[in-house]
Design a protein around this motif. Structure first.
Motif, PDB file in Angstrom:
ATOM      1  N   ASP A  55       0.828  -1.208   0.000  1.00 52.11           N
ATOM      2  CA  ASP A  55       0.000   0.000   0.000  1.00 52.11           C
ATOM      3  C   ASP A  55       0.862   1.259   0.000  1.00 52.11           C
ATOM      4  OD1 ASP A  55      -2.332  -1.488   0.035  1.00 52.11           O
ATOM      5  OD2 ASP A  55      -2.638  -1.273   2.204  1.00 52.11           O
ATOM      6  N   VAL A  56       1.908   1.267   0.803  1.00 54.64           N
ATOM      7  CA  VAL A  56       2.799   2.437   0.873  1.00 54.64           C
ATOM      8  C   VAL A  56       3.510   2.628  -0.457  1.00 54.64           C
ATOM      9  CG1 VAL A  56       4.868   3.384   1.966  1.00 54.64           C
ATOM     10  CG2 VAL A  56       3.048   2.400   3.382  1.00 54.64           C
ATOM     11  N   MET A  57       3.961   1.536  -1.062  1.00 54.18           N
ATOM     12  CA  MET A  57       4.625   1.669  -2.368  1.00 54.18           C
ATOM     13  C   MET A  57       3.669   2.245  -3.409  1.00 54.18           C
ATOM     14  SD  MET A  57       7.341  -1.461  -2.840  1.00 54.18           S
ATOM     15  CE  MET A  57       6.289  -2.838  -2.446  1.00 54.18           C
ATOM     16  N   ILE A  58       2.429   1.794  -3.383  1.00 55.52           N
ATOM     17  CA  ILE A  58       1.442   2.316  -4.331  1.00 55.52           C
ATOM     18  C   ILE A  58       1.150   3.783  -4.029  1.00 55.52           C
ATOM     19  CG2 ILE A  58      -0.968   2.127  -5.084  1.00 55.52           C
ATOM     20  CD1 ILE A  58      -0.609  -0.959  -4.822  1.00 55.52           C
ATOM     21  N   ALA A  59       1.094   4.148  -2.745  1.00 54.87           N
ATOM     22  CA  ALA A  59       0.866   5.552  -2.382  1.00 54.87           C
ATOM     23  C   ALA A  59       2.039   6.438  -2.799  1.00 54.87           C
ATOM     24  CB  ALA A  59       0.621   5.677  -0.880  1.00 54.87           C
ATOM     25  N   ILE A  60       3.251   5.909  -2.754  1.00 53.06           N
ATOM     26  CA  ILE A  60       4.414   6.671  -3.230  1.00 53.06           C
ATOM     27  C   ILE A  60       4.307   6.866  -4.731  1.00 53.06           C
ATOM     28  CG2 ILE A  60       6.925   6.612  -3.569  1.00 53.06           C
ATOM     29  CD1 ILE A  60       7.071   4.984  -0.899  1.00 53.06           C
ATOM     30  N   TRP A  61       3.990   5.804  -5.442  1.00 50.20           N
ATOM     31  CA  TRP A  61       3.892   5.861  -6.903  1.00 50.20           C
ATOM     32  C   TRP A  61       2.693   6.692  -7.332  1.00 50.20           C
ATOM     33  CZ3 TRP A  61       1.414   2.193 -10.694  1.00 50.20           C
ATOM     34  CH2 TRP A  61       1.953   2.350 -11.974  1.00 50.20           C
ATOM     35  N   ALA A  62       1.612   6.628  -6.558  1.00 47.79           N
ATOM     36  CA  ALA A  62       0.400   7.429  -6.747  1.00 47.79           C
ATOM     37  C   ALA A  62      -0.201   7.311  -8.139  1.00 47.79           C
ATOM     38  CB  ALA A  62       0.663   8.890  -6.404  1.00 47.79           C
ATOM     39  N   PRO A  63      -0.698   6.124  -8.499  1.00 47.89           N
ATOM     40  CA  PRO A  63      -1.340   5.985  -9.813  1.00 47.89           C
ATOM     41  C   PRO A  63      -2.535   6.926  -9.933  1.00 47.89           C
ATOM     42  CG  PRO A  63      -1.779   4.062  -8.434  1.00 47.89           C
ATOM     43  CD  PRO A  63      -0.789   4.909  -7.700  1.00 47.89           C
ATOM     44  N   SER A  64      -2.680   7.509 -11.104  1.00 44.04           N
ATOM     45  CA  SER A  64      -3.708   8.536 -11.307  1.00 44.04           C
ATOM     46  C   SER A  64      -5.125   8.000 -11.126  1.00 44.04           C
ATOM     47  CB  SER A  64      -3.567   9.175 -12.681  1.00 44.04           C
ATOM     48  OG  SER A  64      -3.733   8.198 -13.690  1.00 44.04           O
ATOM     49  N   ASN A  65      -5.359   6.722 -11.394  1.00 48.66           N
ATOM     50  CA  ASN A  65      -6.723   6.202 -11.227  1.00 48.66           C
ATOM     51  C   ASN A  65      -7.115   6.089  -9.754  1.00 48.66           C
ATOM     52  OD1 ASN A  65      -4.959   3.939 -10.890  1.00 48.66           O
ATOM     53  ND2 ASN A  65      -6.673   2.574 -11.232  1.00 48.66           N
ATOM     54  N   GLU A  66      -6.149   6.114  -8.840  1.00 46.98           N
ATOM     55  CA  GLU A  66      -6.459   6.058  -7.414  1.00 46.98           C
ATOM     56  C   GLU A  66      -6.296   7.407  -6.730  1.00 46.98           C
ATOM     57  OE1 GLU A  66      -4.821   2.807  -5.095  1.00 46.98           O
ATOM     58  OE2 GLU A  66      -4.422   1.726  -6.961  1.00 46.98           O
ATOM     59  N   PHE A  67      -5.339   8.188  -7.157  1.00 50.70           N
ATOM     60  CA  PHE A  67      -5.001   9.421  -6.461  1.00 50.70           C
ATOM     61  C   PHE A  67      -4.995  10.623  -7.412  1.00 50.70           C
ATOM     62  CE2 PHE A  67      -2.674   5.939  -4.330  1.00 50.70           C
ATOM     63  CZ  PHE A  67      -3.260   6.014  -3.083  1.00 50.70           C
ATOM     64  N   SER A  68      -5.939  10.677  -8.316  1.00 52.96           N
ATOM     65  CA  SER A  68      -5.927  11.724  -9.345  1.00 52.96           C
ATOM     66  C   SER A  68      -5.913  13.126  -8.768  1.00 52.96           C
ATOM     67  CB  SER A  68      -7.111  11.556 -10.293  1.00 52.96           C
ATOM     68  OG  SER A  68      -8.323  11.661  -9.566  1.00 52.96           O
ATOM     69  N   ILE A 117      11.753  13.969   0.538  1.00 56.69           N
ATOM     70  CA  ILE A 117      10.684  13.277  -0.180  1.00 56.69           C
ATOM     71  C   ILE A 117      11.007  11.788  -0.237  1.00 56.69           C
ATOM     72  CG2 ILE A 117      10.050  15.308  -1.511  1.00 56.69           C
ATOM     73  CD1 ILE A 117      11.563  14.016  -3.908  1.00 56.69           C
ATOM     74  N   VAL A 118      10.023  11.006  -0.641  1.00 58.53           N
ATOM     75  CA  VAL A 118      10.187   9.560  -0.768  1.00 58.53           C
ATOM     76  C   VAL A 118       9.877   9.184  -2.211  1.00 58.53           C
ATOM     77  CG1 VAL A 118       9.462   7.309   0.092  1.00 58.53           C
ATOM     78  CG2 VAL A 118       9.399   9.294   1.609  1.00 58.53           C
ATOM     79  N   THR A 119      10.725   8.362  -2.791  1.00 57.14           N
ATOM     80  CA  THR A 119      10.504   7.860  -4.146  1.00 57.14           C
ATOM     81  C   THR A 119      10.710   6.348  -4.151  1.00 57.14           C
ATOM     82  OG1 THR A 119      12.816   8.180  -4.798  1.00 57.14           O
ATOM     83  CG2 THR A 119      11.308  10.021  -5.209  1.00 57.14           C
ATOM     84  N   LEU A 120      10.201   5.707  -5.165  1.00 59.63           N
ATOM     85  CA  LEU A 120      10.431   4.270  -5.329  1.00 59.63           C
ATOM     86  C   LEU A 120      11.751   4.055  -6.050  1.00 59.63           C
ATOM     87  CD1 LEU A 120       6.936   2.919  -6.450  1.00 59.63           C
ATOM     88  CD2 LEU A 120       7.997   2.735  -4.194  1.00 59.63           C
ATOM     89  N   THR A 121      12.424   3.005  -5.690  1.00 60.59           N
ATOM     90  CA  THR A 121      13.605   2.586  -6.442  1.00 60.59           C
ATOM     91  C   THR A 121      13.110   1.797  -7.654  1.00 60.59           C
ATOM     92  OG1 THR A 121      13.747   0.501  -5.236  1.00 60.59           O
ATOM     93  CG2 THR A 121      14.973   2.384  -4.314  1.00 60.59           C
ATOM     94  N   GLY A 122      14.022   1.404  -8.513  1.00 57.51           N
ATOM     95  CA  GLY A 122      13.644   0.554  -9.643  1.00 57.51           C
ATOM     96  C   GLY A 122      13.004  -0.737  -9.165  1.00 57.51           C
TER      97      GLY A 122
END
Length: 194
Positions: A55-68, A117-122
């Motif tokens: 969930d945290v990884m998805i919140a970092i990535w913030a896909p537009s369909n969930e967090f537009s 800030i927080v970002t995802l690694t590869g």
């Protein structure tokens, strides 16, 4: 209960639909809480990450369909906490664990050098992409048998339903103050009688 609700001005057909909808939503809630699809995806992919970290990884990535409405700007721990509706200290702990496991990293804000800030690694992006691909493969496959009309009907109505509390808002207690007071008094009487 129907008699009481009818006394408050609701018609029986609406009540029947509300009761049926509530039963469907309660069953759906129980299934969603199990997080069957997410757990299956992590298990099948062999990813040693639990669902809160996913969930945290998805919140970092913030896909537009969930967090537009919340995709602008950089992602901080407070942003993750707000997106997931969790305590900031819990978000911070999960981010720290994801950093230690190589799925996320801290960086300096390009907008304000005082902020982290927080970002995802590869590695983190690869996990999120793979899990979401499985999710949409399965969901897409299920929906492929639905007609365009069914999908065009379901999606906006489900969106509307998912925001019903926003529509009623904090005014619900004001709007139904008389009804709630009546129920409270009746309940107090019944509890006092034992």
């Amino acid at each position: 209960m129907k008699d009481v609700l009818e006394g408050f001005g609701l018609n029986r057909d609406t009540m029947d639909h509300a009761l049926e909808l509530d039963a469907i939503l309660q069953a759906w809630r129980r299934r969603v809480q199990k997080r069957e699809l997410g757990q299956m995806a992590l298990r099948e992919l062999g990813v040693p990450v639990d669902l809160p970290k996913l969930d945290v990884m998805i919140a970092i990535w913030a896909p537009s369909n969930e967090f537009s409405e919340d995709r602008e700007g950089e992602t901080m721990v407070a942003t993750i906490a707000a997106r997931l509706g969790i305590d900031p200290s819990r978000a911070s702990r999960l981010v720290t664990e994801l950093i230690a496991e190589g799925y996320a990293e801290r960086a300096v804000s390009q907008q304000d050098a005082r902020r982290t800030i927080v970002t995802l690694t590869g590695k983190g992006r690869a996990v999120v992409t793979a899990v979401r691909t499985i999710k949409f493969l399965i969901l897409g496959s299920f929906l492929s048998d639905w007609s365009e009309e069914e999908l065009a009907t379901l999606t906006p109505l489900l969106h509307r339903l998912s925001h019903w509390q926003d529509e009623i808002g904090s005014h619900a207690s004001d709007r139904y103050a008389r009804e709630v007071a009546t129920l409270r008094e009746e309940l107090a009487r019944q509890l006092a009688e034992g």
